[in-house]
Design an enzyme around this catalytic site. Structure first.
Site: not given
Length: 263
Positions: A155, A168, A172
């Site tokens: 991401s 998060y 990533k």
């Protein structure tokens, strides 16, 4: 010195006879990728929590004249991962391509004063641990077959800096570095790379997108539109195909040349 002889263009993207697993392949980026790989000749295994959606996507895949298999799979359950790979090998004989696309987390809602260690850990279980385990399960089959390519969905958050994204985004970022290191473990037979989508029109983005947010995103995007699932699928196809046979350990960001964040 021998003159350079370019390979036939059609061979550079030819996946005829190859078998590809696409996790999270029933919708969005995963489905678009499954269809692109099928168009290139690969048989497709669509692994997804939503089995009816997976079956529907498998029918679309078969319209390209290849074989498809829908498998219900929760990437947080090791038994599901093992069973899915075993079923793939039992059905098609091997695994040549892994698109580890399924993932998730609480990006944009991770106020560090409110989330728990378990919330943070779940980001890593979804985005790092599951992908690593799938690599471990698939690589022996890839090496035996003589062809292996792994692509993990990362991401833009892995390099962006935004509030309420710590778990998060960190997971990533770990994917990017994990890929760079696993390239040394898996080569020369198996390549591993990552694709990092920018703001892409999927159901997840549409649930939070407003005209104001989109305008802010596009103000920092040279190619003045948001991404479509097929834009990301094109990068997945590149890494899966022979054309990228000397590329491993890399992260490719597909983002219209810019930076798109929710804040």
């Amino acid at each position: 010195m021998q003159a350079f002889q370019p390979k036939a263009f059609s061979a550079l993207f030819d996946l005829t006879g190859k078998t590809a697993i696409v996790t999270g392949g029933a919708n969005g980026i995963g489905k678009a990728t499954a269809l692109r790989l099928a168009q290139a000749g690969a048989n497709i295994v669509i692994a997804d929590l939503k089995i009816e959606d997976a079956k529907s996507a498998a029918k679309e895949v078969e319209s390209f004249g290849v074989k498809a298999l829908a498998v219900e799979c929760n990437i947080l359950k090791d038994d599901d991962l093992v069973a899915m790979v075993d079923k793939t090998v039992a059905t098609f004989g091997t695994v040549n391509i892994l698109i580890s696309n399924a993932g998730g987390g609480g990006g944009g809602q991770e106020d560090p004063s409110k989330i728990s260690v378990d919330d943070f850990r779940r980001d890593f279980e979804l985005n790092v641990f599951s992908a690593w385990r799938l690599c471990q399960l698939c690589v022996p089959h890839m090496k035996k077959s003589g062809y292996g390519s792994i692509v993990i969905t990362t991401s833009m958050s892995s390099i962006n800096k935004s509030p309420d994204m710590s778990g998060y985004a960190a997971s990533k970022a770990a994917v990017n570095h994990m890929v760079a290191n696993l390239a040394h473990d898996f080569g020369p037979e198996v390549r591993i790379n990552a694709v990092g989508p920018g703001a892409t029109r999927t159901a997840a983005l549409q649930s939070v997108l407003t005209p104001e947010i989109e305008a802010r995103m596009l103000s920092h995007t040279p190619i003045k539109r948001l991404g479509e699932a097929d834009d990301i699928a094109g990068a997945m196809l590149y890494f899966a195909s022979p054309i990228s046979e000397w590329v491993s350990g890399q992260t490719l960001f597909v983002n219209g040349g810019g930076v798109q964040t929710l804040d």
